[in-house]
Design a protein around this motif. Structure first.
Motif, PDB file in Angstrom:
ATOM      1  N   HIS A   1       0.834  -1.207   0.000  1.00  0.00           N
ATOM      2  CA  HIS A   1       0.000   0.000   0.000  1.00  0.00           C
ATOM      3  C   HIS A   1       0.868   1.257   0.000  1.00  0.00           C
ATOM      4  CE1 HIS A   1      -4.289  -1.070   0.375  1.00  0.00           C
ATOM      5  NE2 HIS A   1      -3.843  -2.201   0.883  1.00  0.00           N
ATOM      6  N   ILE A   2       1.968   1.225   0.759  1.00  0.00           N
ATOM      7  CA  ILE A   2       2.853   2.387   0.817  1.00  0.00           C
ATOM      8  C   ILE A   2       3.416   2.694  -0.565  1.00  0.00           C
ATOM      9  CG2 ILE A   2       5.072   3.223   1.699  1.00  0.00           C
ATOM     10  CD1 ILE A   2       4.442   1.729   4.317  1.00  0.00           C
ATOM     11  N   LEU A   3       3.940   1.674  -1.238  1.00  0.00           N
ATOM     12  CA  LEU A   3       4.516   1.881  -2.567  1.00  0.00           C
ATOM     13  C   LEU A   3       3.443   2.266  -3.583  1.00  0.00           C
ATOM     14  CD1 LEU A   3       7.054  -1.097  -2.633  1.00  0.00           C
ATOM     15  CD2 LEU A   3       7.550   1.328  -2.259  1.00  0.00           C
ATOM     16  N   LEU A   4       2.286   1.594  -3.494  1.00  0.00           N
ATOM     17  CA  LEU A   4       1.209   1.885  -4.442  1.00  0.00           C
ATOM     18  C   LEU A   4       0.690   3.312  -4.253  1.00  0.00           C
ATOM     19  CD1 LEU A   4      -0.621   0.756  -6.666  1.00  0.00           C
ATOM     20  CD2 LEU A   4      -2.206  -0.003  -4.876  1.00  0.00           C
TER      21      LEU A   4
ATOM     22  N   THR B   1      10.068  15.091   5.041  1.00  0.00           N
ATOM     23  CA  THR B   1      10.045  13.632   5.194  1.00  0.00           C
ATOM     24  C   THR B   1      11.161  13.147   6.110  1.00  0.00           C
ATOM     25  OG1 THR B   1      11.293  13.454   3.119  1.00  0.00           O
ATOM     26  CG2 THR B   1       8.917  13.171   2.993  1.00  0.00           C
ATOM     27  N   LEU B   2      12.302  13.816   6.100  1.00  0.00           N
ATOM     28  CA  LEU B   2      13.376  13.462   7.038  1.00  0.00           C
ATOM     29  C   LEU B   2      12.909  13.696   8.467  1.00  0.00           C
ATOM     30  CD1 LEU B   2      16.273  12.698   7.774  1.00  0.00           C
ATOM     31  CD2 LEU B   2      16.930  15.092   7.365  1.00  0.00           C
ATOM     32  N   PHE B   3      12.222  14.808   8.688  1.00  0.00           N
ATOM     33  CA  PHE B   3      11.721  15.114  10.024  1.00  0.00           C
ATOM     34  C   PHE B   3      10.696  14.080  10.458  1.00  0.00           C
ATOM     35  CE2 PHE B   3       9.405  17.503  13.268  1.00  0.00           C
ATOM     36  CZ  PHE B   3      10.461  18.050  13.998  1.00  0.00           C
ATOM     37  N   TRP B   4       9.798  13.682   9.555  1.00  0.00           N
ATOM     38  CA  TRP B   4       8.812  12.639   9.865  1.00  0.00           C
ATOM     39  C   TRP B   4       9.513  11.349  10.283  1.00  0.00           C
ATOM     40  CZ3 TRP B   4       3.466  11.102   8.324  1.00  0.00           C
ATOM     41  CH2 TRP B   4       2.587  12.180   8.337  1.00  0.00           C
ATOM     42  N   LEU B   5      10.489  10.937   9.523  1.00  0.00           N
ATOM     43  CA  LEU B   5      11.201   9.685   9.815  1.00  0.00           C
ATOM     44  C   LEU B   5      11.811   9.733  11.211  1.00  0.00           C
ATOM     45  CD1 LEU B   5      13.626   7.902   7.355  1.00  0.00           C
ATOM     46  CD2 LEU B   5      14.178   8.110   9.768  1.00  0.00           C
ATOM     47  N   LEU B   6      12.529  10.803  11.514  1.00  0.00           N
ATOM     48  CA  LEU B   6      13.198  10.919  12.807  1.00  0.00           C
ATOM     49  C   LEU B   6      12.192  11.033  13.948  1.00  0.00           C
ATOM     50  CD1 LEU B   6      16.039  13.391  11.773  1.00  0.00           C
ATOM     51  CD2 LEU B   6      16.274  10.940  12.252  1.00  0.00           C
ATOM     52  N   CYS B   7      11.091  11.726  13.696  1.00  0.00           N
ATOM     53  CA  CYS B   7      10.071  11.885  14.732  1.00  0.00           C
ATOM     54  C   CYS B   7       9.446  10.540  15.084  1.00  0.00           C
ATOM     55  CB  CYS B   7       9.006  12.874  14.268  1.00  0.00           C
ATOM     56  SG  CYS B   7       7.913  13.451  15.593  1.00  0.00           S
TER      57      CYS B   7
ATOM     58  N   LEU C   1       6.679   6.265   6.563  1.00  0.00           N
ATOM     59  CA  LEU C   1       5.358   5.635   6.606  1.00  0.00           C
ATOM     60  C   LEU C   1       5.432   4.254   7.262  1.00  0.00           C
ATOM     61  CD1 LEU C   1       3.879   6.675   3.143  1.00  0.00           C
ATOM     62  CD2 LEU C   1       3.040   7.351   5.403  1.00  0.00           C
ATOM     63  N   GLY C   2       6.493   3.513   6.979  1.00  0.00           N
ATOM     64  CA  GLY C   2       6.678   2.219   7.636  1.00  0.00           C
ATOM     65  C   GLY C   2       6.790   2.383   9.144  1.00  0.00           C
ATOM     66  N   LEU C   3       7.576   3.370   9.575  1.00  0.00           N
ATOM     67  CA  LEU C   3       7.700   3.636  11.011  1.00  0.00           C
ATOM     68  C   LEU C   3       6.391   4.143  11.588  1.00  0.00           C
ATOM     69  CD1 LEU C   3      11.219   5.353  11.095  1.00  0.00           C
ATOM     70  CD2 LEU C   3      10.646   3.059  11.909  1.00  0.00           C
ATOM     71  N   GLY C   4       5.679   4.959  10.814  1.00  0.00           N
ATOM     72  CA  GLY C   4       4.384   5.459  11.281  1.00  0.00           C
ATOM     73  C   GLY C   4       3.400   4.328  11.530  1.00  0.00           C
ATOM     74  N   CYS C   5       3.377   3.344  10.641  1.00  0.00           N
ATOM     75  CA  CYS C   5       2.497   2.189  10.836  1.00  0.00           C
ATOM     76  C   CYS C   5       2.909   1.398  12.072  1.00  0.00           C
ATOM     77  CB  CYS C   5       2.537   1.294   9.600  1.00  0.00           C
ATOM     78  SG  CYS C   5       1.732   2.004   8.141  1.00  0.00           S
ATOM     79  N   ARG C   6       4.206   1.299  12.312  1.00  0.00           N
ATOM     80  CA  ARG C   6       4.679   0.599  13.512  1.00  0.00           C
ATOM     81  C   ARG C   6       4.250   1.357  14.772  1.00  0.00           C
ATOM     82  NH1 ARG C   6       8.007  -3.490  13.010  1.00  0.00           N
ATOM     83  NH2 ARG C   6       8.700  -2.811  10.947  1.00  0.00           N
ATOM     84  N   TYR C   7       4.304   2.685  14.705  1.00  0.00           N
ATOM     85  CA  TYR C   7       3.870   3.495  15.850  1.00  0.00           C
ATOM     86  C   TYR C   7       2.365   3.351  16.069  1.00  0.00           C
ATOM     87  CZ  TYR C   7       3.269   7.549  18.900  1.00  0.00           C
ATOM     88  OH  TYR C   7       2.946   8.376  19.951  1.00  0.00           O
ATOM     89  N   LEU C   8       1.598   3.254  14.983  1.00  0.00           N
ATOM     90  CA  LEU C   8       0.162   2.993  15.124  1.00  0.00           C
ATOM     91  C   LEU C   8      -0.082   1.675  15.847  1.00  0.00           C
ATOM     92  CD1 LEU C   8      -1.430   3.985  11.675  1.00  0.00           C
ATOM     93  CD2 LEU C   8      -1.714   5.150  13.860  1.00  0.00           C
TER      94      LEU C   8
ATOM     95  N   ALA D   1      11.998   8.528  -0.885  1.00  0.00           N
ATOM     96  CA  ALA D   1      12.561   7.359  -0.215  1.00  0.00           C
ATOM     97  C   ALA D   1      12.447   7.508   1.303  1.00  0.00           C
ATOM     98  CB  ALA D   1      14.024   7.169  -0.627  1.00  0.00           C
ATOM     99  N   LEU D   2      12.721   8.699   1.803  1.00  0.00           N
ATOM    100  CA  LEU D   2      12.562   8.951   3.238  1.00  0.00           C
ATOM    101  C   LEU D   2      11.108   8.792   3.667  1.00  0.00           C
ATOM    102  CD1 LEU D   2      14.878  12.090   3.603  1.00  0.00           C
ATOM    103  CD2 LEU D   2      15.335   9.802   4.498  1.00  0.00           C
ATOM    104  N   LEU D   3      10.180   9.177   2.782  1.00  0.00           N
ATOM    105  CA  LEU D   3       8.761   9.045   3.102  1.00  0.00           C
ATOM    106  C   LEU D   3       8.354   7.579   3.213  1.00  0.00           C
ATOM    107  CD1 LEU D   3       6.002  10.320   3.593  1.00  0.00           C
ATOM    108  CD2 LEU D   3       5.643  10.364   1.117  1.00  0.00           C
ATOM    109  N   VAL D   4       8.893   6.734   2.350  1.00  0.00           N
ATOM    110  CA  VAL D   4       8.595   5.298   2.429  1.00  0.00           C
ATOM    111  C   VAL D   4       8.974   4.758   3.807  1.00  0.00           C
ATOM    112  CG1 VAL D   4       9.236   3.024   1.556  1.00  0.00           C
ATOM    113  CG2 VAL D   4       8.769   4.879  -0.051  1.00  0.00           C
ATOM    114  N   VAL D   5      10.183   5.088   4.253  1.00  0.00           N
ATOM    115  CA  VAL D   5      10.637   4.629   5.571  1.00  0.00           C
ATOM    116  C   VAL D   5       9.785   5.252   6.683  1.00  0.00           C
ATOM    117  CG1 VAL D   5      12.601   4.491   7.152  1.00  0.00           C
ATOM    118  CG2 VAL D   5      12.977   4.345   4.677  1.00  0.00           C
TER     119      VAL D   5
END
Length: 399
Positions: free
Chosen positions: A43-46, A177-183, A138-145, A132-136
């Motif tokens: 879903h993330i890639l799509l 997106t870098l800030f999102w990833l680190l956050c 979003l993956g971390l965001g789903c893990r946080y969810l 690319a940073l957004l892909v990572v």
């Protein structure tokens, strides 16, 4: 008598810790949820391929240069830092009084790496880097969810983030997106109490954007709200929490040292904001004045719209408070009110750049029927297409 008082104190303290544990998962439980999370990578890639493909088609149809559009405005400042470093004296903008000191160094440093020191096209590599940073992220965001909102729809979160209004910033040569990833990395490791990692993430956050400094303050607010005065007792038992407070702002201090060496002004990143018309004032006065434009000068869209978005942000922040998500509420508050104190410009960008606002919106959508939630996401995506067209036309109110 003293033994009785001490026992009562221990009881209250233990009760506070127990409430802390019930409102947020214990570290081991959080770690278990994080490891068990099934990230919807497809879903993330799509979502990214579909949304970015539509944006590219709009650019081609309108005879616009997609890469140039995605690297305009602040992207030009980041590219300038990548190629020549930080300015010695002010330059740029119409009055020549601006400097690139307002832009923190971690993102342009990554841009320098992916362009092999500037040998590759910075527009292309910057767009690829941000996505690319957004892909990572979003993956971390789903893990946080999975840790904080078990059972919440990860697919809804992914498509909301990829397509919502102002989401084009995530494809631009910008640091969002870098800030999102680190956050998200810091939020996950804070919940899992991997404090060594939290120190690293918070340091990098304060090397990315000024708002990264507020993470450790928001963490302290959460501890005070949950543990009350016993938070100070816990700090004696948890010196690693104090070390987070020391390491978190270190990125900013390193940047200040660079600016002092380069310009003689360690606070140049703040002082230069006056070049963009930003001066410290009362955030509520700025908000009310902006909203008043709807009545006094509705044709002056920019301040009225920015103020309305700030009002939406206040509502989302309040919703996080209603849910007792204190850390997220604190991050939202600092992200919103500190920039609002200096003016209304770029308020939507500050909000989209802090993932807790999107989490709050996702929480609201999770409360409505599934079909309605997806319909609202689709409507937001359509509205975003209008914003994208304005972005291609270099509409300054979108900066």
């Amino acid at each position: 008598m003293n033994d009785t008082v001490a026992a009562a104190g221990r009881t209250v303290f233990t009760g506070s810790l127990r409430r802390f544990a019930t409102q947020t998962p214990a570290p081991q439980e959080a770690l278990s949820r994080a490891k068990a999370a099934r990230i919807p990578w497809l879903h993330i890639l799509l979502a990214l391929v579909v949304t970015r493909g539509v944006w590219l088609a709009i650019a081609v149809y309108g005879d616009q240069n997609y890469l140039h559009a995605m690297a305009q405005f602040d992207g030009s400042w980041f590219k300038g830092i990548m190629t020549r470093g930080y300015d010695i004296q002010a330059q740029g903008l119409s009055d020549g009084d601006a400097g690139n000191w307002a832009f923190f160094p971690l993102y342009p440093a990554l841009l320098w790496l992916v362009t092999l020191g500037g040998q590759l096209n910075p527009d292309l590599m910057g767009v690829l880097l941000s996505n690319a940073l957004l892909v990572v992220a979003l993956g971390l965001g789903c893990r946080y969810l999975a840790i904080t909102r078990p059972g919440a729809s990860m697919q809804l979160f992914v498509w909301l983030t990829a397509s919502m209004p102002y989401s084009f910033y995530f494809s631009a040569v910008y640091s969002e997106t870098l800030f999102w990833l680190l956050c998200f990395a810091s939020l996950i490791d804070w919940r899992c109490q991997r404090t060594g990692r939290v120190m690293l993430w918070t340091l990098l956050l304060s090397l990315t954007r000024a708002t990264g400094v507020f993470w450790v303050i928001a963490m302290g607010i959460e501890l005070l709200v949950r543990l009350r005065l016993f938070a100070f007792v816990e700090l004696w038992r948890r010196p690693d929490w104090l070390l987070i407070g020391v390491m978190g702002p270190l990125g900013l201090f390193l940047f200040m040292a660079v600016l002092y060496y380069q310009t003689g002004d360690a606070l140049a990143f703040s002082h230069v904001q006056i070049s963009w018309g930003r001066e410290m004032g009362n955030p509520f006065v700025n908000l009310i004045e902006g909203l008043s434009y709807w009545l006094t000068a509705p044709e002056t869209l920019r301040p009225a719209w920015q103020a309305s978005m700030a009002l939406v942000g206040i509502g989302l922040m309040a919703w996080l408070g209603v849910q007792r998500r204190w850390l997220e509420m604190g991050l939202a508050g600092f992200t919103l009110f500190v920039p609002l104190a200096t003016g209304l410009d770029a308020i939507p960008r500050y909000m989209i750049g802090m993932p807790v606002f999107v989490l709050a919106l996702h929480d609201l959508l999770s409360r409505v029927p599934r079909s309605l939630a997806w319909m609202l996401v689709a409507l937001g995506a359509i509205f975003n297409l209008w914003l994208v067209e304005n972005w291609y036309d270099a509409a300054f109110w979108l900066v």
